[in-house]
Write a protein that holds these residues in place. Structure first.
Motif, mmCIF file in Angstrom:
data_model
loop_
_atom_site.group_PDB
_atom_site.id
_atom_site.type_symbol
_atom_site.label_atom_id
_atom_site.label_comp_id
_atom_site.label_asym_id
_atom_site.label_seq_id
_atom_site.Cartn_x
_atom_site.Cartn_y
_atom_site.Cartn_z
ATOM 1 N N VAL A 1 0.861 -1.180 0.000
ATOM 2 C CA VAL A 1 0.000 0.000 0.000
ATOM 3 C C VAL A 1 0.901 1.235 0.000
ATOM 4 O O VAL A 1 2.060 1.168 0.435
ATOM 5 N N PRO A 2 0.409 2.381 -0.479
ATOM 6 C CA PRO A 2 1.227 3.593 -0.465
ATOM 7 C C PRO A 2 1.738 3.886 0.948
ATOM 8 O O PRO A 2 0.958 3.954 1.900
ATOM 9 N N THR A 3 3.052 4.051 1.066
ATOM 10 C CA THR A 3 3.693 4.200 2.376
ATOM 11 C C THR A 3 4.366 5.556 2.492
ATOM 12 O O THR A 3 5.233 5.912 1.686
ATOM 13 N N PHE A 4 3.954 6.313 3.516
ATOM 14 C CA PHE A 4 4.549 7.608 3.825
ATOM 15 C C PHE A 4 5.462 7.414 5.039
ATOM 16 O O PHE A 4 5.082 6.772 6.022
ATOM 17 N N PHE A 5 6.651 8.000 4.985
ATOM 18 C CA PHE A 5 7.665 7.785 6.014
ATOM 19 C C PHE A 5 8.053 9.122 6.621
ATOM 20 O O PHE A 5 8.310 10.097 5.908
ATOM 21 N N GLY B 1 -11.882 6.492 3.325
ATOM 22 C CA GLY B 1 -11.603 5.158 2.810
ATOM 23 C C GLY B 1 -10.364 5.080 1.943
ATOM 24 O O GLY B 1 -10.195 4.118 1.170
ATOM 25 N N VAL B 2 -9.476 6.062 2.059
ATOM 26 C CA VAL B 2 -8.228 6.074 1.274
ATOM 27 C C VAL B 2 -7.182 5.235 2.000
ATOM 28 O O VAL B 2 -6.856 5.511 3.154
ATOM 29 N N GLN B 3 -6.668 4.219 1.344
ATOM 30 C CA GLN B 3 -5.714 3.299 1.979
ATOM 31 C C GLN B 3 -4.285 3.816 1.875
ATOM 32 O O GLN B 3 -3.838 4.248 0.810
ATOM 33 N N CYS B 4 -3.577 3.765 3.007
ATOM 34 C CA CYS B 4 -2.160 4.105 3.026
ATOM 35 C C CYS B 4 -1.565 3.588 4.336
ATOM 36 O O CYS B 4 -2.280 3.136 5.232
ATOM 37 N N GLN B 5 -0.246 3.654 4.424
ATOM 38 C CA GLN B 5 0.495 3.288 5.630
ATOM 39 C C GLN B 5 1.436 4.437 5.960
ATOM 40 O O GLN B 5 2.113 4.969 5.075
ATOM 41 N N VAL B 6 1.459 4.842 7.228
ATOM 42 C CA VAL B 6 2.345 5.912 7.677
ATOM 43 C C VAL B 6 3.287 5.344 8.728
ATOM 44 O O VAL B 6 2.838 4.776 9.738
ATOM 45 N N ILE C 1 -1.156 3.710 11.189
ATOM 46 C CA ILE C 1 0.010 4.452 11.672
ATOM 47 C C ILE C 1 0.907 3.462 12.388
ATOM 48 O O ILE C 1 0.510 2.839 13.373
ATOM 49 N N LYS C 2 2.123 3.293 11.895
ATOM 50 C CA LYS C 2 3.046 2.286 12.412
ATOM 51 C C LYS C 2 4.114 2.955 13.276
ATOM 52 O O LYS C 2 4.975 3.676 12.771
ATOM 53 N N PHE C 3 4.039 2.705 14.575
ATOM 54 C CA PHE C 3 4.994 3.261 15.529
ATOM 55 C C PHE C 3 6.149 2.263 15.690
ATOM 56 O O PHE C 3 6.042 1.310 16.458
ATOM 57 N N ILE C 4 7.246 2.480 14.983
ATOM 58 C CA ILE C 4 8.317 1.470 14.936
ATOM 59 C C ILE C 4 9.482 1.771 15.873
ATOM 60 O O ILE C 4 10.404 0.964 15.990
ATOM 61 N N GLY C 5 9.473 2.914 16.546
ATOM 62 C CA GLY C 5 10.572 3.242 17.448
ATOM 63 C C GLY C 5 11.808 3.705 16.702
ATOM 64 O O GLY C 5 11.876 3.689 15.468
ATOM 65 N N GLU D 1 17.089 1.582 4.572
ATOM 66 C CA GLU D 1 16.232 0.589 3.916
ATOM 67 C C GLU D 1 14.784 1.063 3.868
ATOM 68 O O GLU D 1 14.065 0.825 2.892
ATOM 69 N N LEU D 2 14.357 1.764 4.909
ATOM 70 C CA LEU D 2 13.001 2.316 4.907
ATOM 71 C C LEU D 2 12.846 3.421 3.867
ATOM 72 O O LEU D 2 11.784 3.565 3.257
ATOM 73 N N TYR D 3 13.899 4.205 3.651
ATOM 74 C CA TYR D 3 13.879 5.154 2.536
ATOM 75 C C TYR D 3 13.638 4.406 1.222
ATOM 76 O O TYR D 3 12.854 4.837 0.366
ATOM 77 N N LYS D 4 14.341 3.326 1.075
ATOM 78 C CA LYS D 4 14.268 2.553 -0.172
ATOM 79 C C LYS D 4 12.888 1.951 -0.386
ATOM 80 O O LYS D 4 12.359 1.926 -1.510
ATOM 81 N N GLN D 5 12.257 1.471 0.680
ATOM 82 C CA GLN D 5 10.977 0.768 0.560
ATOM 83 C C GLN D 5 9.773 1.708 0.545
ATOM 84 O O GLN D 5 8.738 1.395 -0.050
ATOM 85 N N SER D 6 9.884 2.852 1.203
ATOM 86 C CA SER D 6 8.754 3.779 1.293
ATOM 87 C C SER D 6 8.532 4.477 -0.043
ATOM 88 O O SER D 6 9.425 4.570 -0.880
ATOM 89 N N HIS D 7 7.332 5.030 -0.197
ATOM 90 C CA HIS D 7 6.962 5.652 -1.463
ATOM 91 C C HIS D 7 7.050 7.175 -1.433
ATOM 92 O O HIS D 7 7.209 7.803 -2.482
ATOM 93 N N CYS D 8 6.928 7.758 -0.249
ATOM 94 C CA CYS D 8 6.914 9.222 -0.156
ATOM 95 C C CYS D 8 7.349 9.639 1.251
ATOM 96 O O CYS D 8 6.960 9.006 2.239
ATOM 97 N N LEU D 9 8.154 10.689 1.332
ATOM 98 C CA LEU D 9 8.547 11.271 2.619
ATOM 99 C C LEU D 9 7.571 12.386 2.989
ATOM 100 O O LEU D 9 7.222 13.212 2.147
ATOM 101 N N VAL D 10 7.127 12.381 4.250
ATOM 102 C CA VAL D 10 6.381 13.516 4.789
ATOM 103 C C VAL D 10 7.233 14.129 5.890
ATOM 104 O O VAL D 10 7.722 13.417 6.778
#
Length: 372
Positions: free
Chosen positions: A197-201, A226-231, A256-260, A269-278
């Motif tokens: 899914v579209p991922t914002f990092f 109803g807009v799907q995304c992952q933050v 919303i993913k709280f990964i620490g 690697e998260l830069y590489k996998q994510s689709h857009c920086l916020v």
């Protein structure tokens, strides 16, 4: 032989540690063709263990335990140390100008907390930042005229330092090459993220000015539609009171993913996998994730503030939003997801000399006697 002491006893995590690492990487390159004697002062030797074959390491593990110990170190013990080590250059990497005896002294000022308009309803939420805001402007002033150069990261900070302290500044961009350190996907496999899914990092240490609220409120708006995304954000609520407040308020939102906090390899690697920086932060002396994410040539949604224009530089796929406008940010995120976004684009600003756009050129300048 040019002897240099790098003082980084207060640099232990996140972007602050990268300042020390990038400085040492540049010095080691210079050492290949120039005679350098490098001593680094750190909190813990393990932080710079990879450099031990090239530099001398002195560890001071107690300095960070209290401000009194930090003050004693900078204004009393450092003088004794400088007389023992006899450096040509003492380079302080963490804002305070030490009381030392040596021919040349330089300080790197990258804490912009003193120049932020504090929202006093959050006075006790992040008390450390609040105290920085109240007192750092005066701590900067102590001994600052001892420095041959004061290193700052952007034009807007240069004007503040030259007006307030009447010092000679160098603008130096903290830009580094990151592809060589990018790890494989196994470094983030444990985080249970789903990049289908579209991922914002948004990678940042949680402080009150980091403005997570506007991003999370934008997610709530998208979810209602109803807009799907992952933050993905690099906090989990354990870091400080502000992080706990944010996590407790928004943790119920499943996308919303709280990964620490993450190490540099995982961030890359998260830069590489994510689709857009916020990047909604209200205050930055630079904004390192912006320049790092640019290297992957991916879109960015950035708060419209002076630091952002300079950090983004020449870049087409960037759009800006007002710092407190969750609705506008939600619109941009939705447009990115459905492929209709019209990017604002950005053009680079050119600081006046002395100016260096990377660590290698800055440290080449600082280790050349003729520049003093």
């Amino acid at each position: 032989m040019f002897k240099i002491v790098i003082s980084g006893v207060n640099l232990t995590d996140s972007g602050k540690l990268s300042v020390l690492q990038d400085c040492l990487n540049a010095l080691i390159k210079i050492k290949e063709h120039t005679e350098l004697d490098i001593t680094v002062l750190v909190h813990n030797a393990s932080l710079v263990d990879e450099y031990k074959d090239h530099i001398k390491i002195l560890a001071f593990p107690d300095i960070k335990s209290s401000w009194i110990k930090r003050v004693k170190f900078e204004y009393f013990y450092s003088k004794k140390l400088s007389l023992q080590l006899k450096p040509d250059l003492w380079f302080g990497l963490h804002d305070m100008t030490a009381n030392v005896v040596c021919p040349y002294q330089v300080v790197y000022c990258h804490n912009s907390a003193a120049f932020y308009d504090v929202d006093y309803k959050n006075f006790f939420t992040d008390i450390k930042f609040t105290l920085f805001n109240l007192f750092y402007k005066y701590l900067y002033r102590i001994n600052i005229k001892r420095n041959r150069y004061v290193i700052i990261q952007q034009i807007w900070l240069r004007k503040i330092f030259e007006d307030l302290y009447d010092v000679k500044t160098i603008v130096a961009y903290p830009i580094r090459e990151i592809f060589a350190t990018t790890s494989g996907p196994e470094s983030i496999a444990k985080l249970d993220l789903h990049f289908n899914v579209p991922t914002f990092f948004y990678p940042s240490f949680p402080r009150v000015y980091k403005n997570y609220e506007v991003l999370f409120d934008a997610v709530k708006i998208l979810n209602k539609k109803g807009v799907q995304c992952q933050v993905v954000v690099t906090l989990d609520g354990s870091e400080n009171n502000y992080a706990k407040k944010i996590a407790d308020t928004y943790r119920h939102i499943p996308n919303i993913k709280f990964i620490g906090l993450q190490d540099r390899q995982s961030i890359n690697e998260l830069y590489k996998q994510s689709h857009c920086l916020v990047f909604p932060s209200k205050l930055e002396s630079w904004g390192l994730p912006i320049s790092e994410f640019k290297e992957f040539n991916k879109p960015m949604l950035i708060a419209r503030l002076p630091y952002a224009d300079e950090t983004v530089g020449n870049y087409n796929e960037v759009s800006y939003f007002p710092i407190n406008d969750a609705s506008k940010l939600a619109v941009l995120m939705e447009q990115f997801i459905n492929g209709t976004i019209q990017y604002d684009g950005n053009s680079a600003l050119q600081p006046a000399d002395p100016f260096f756009n990377n660590w290698d050129s800055l440290m080449t300048f600082l280790t050349d006697r003729k520049n003093y």
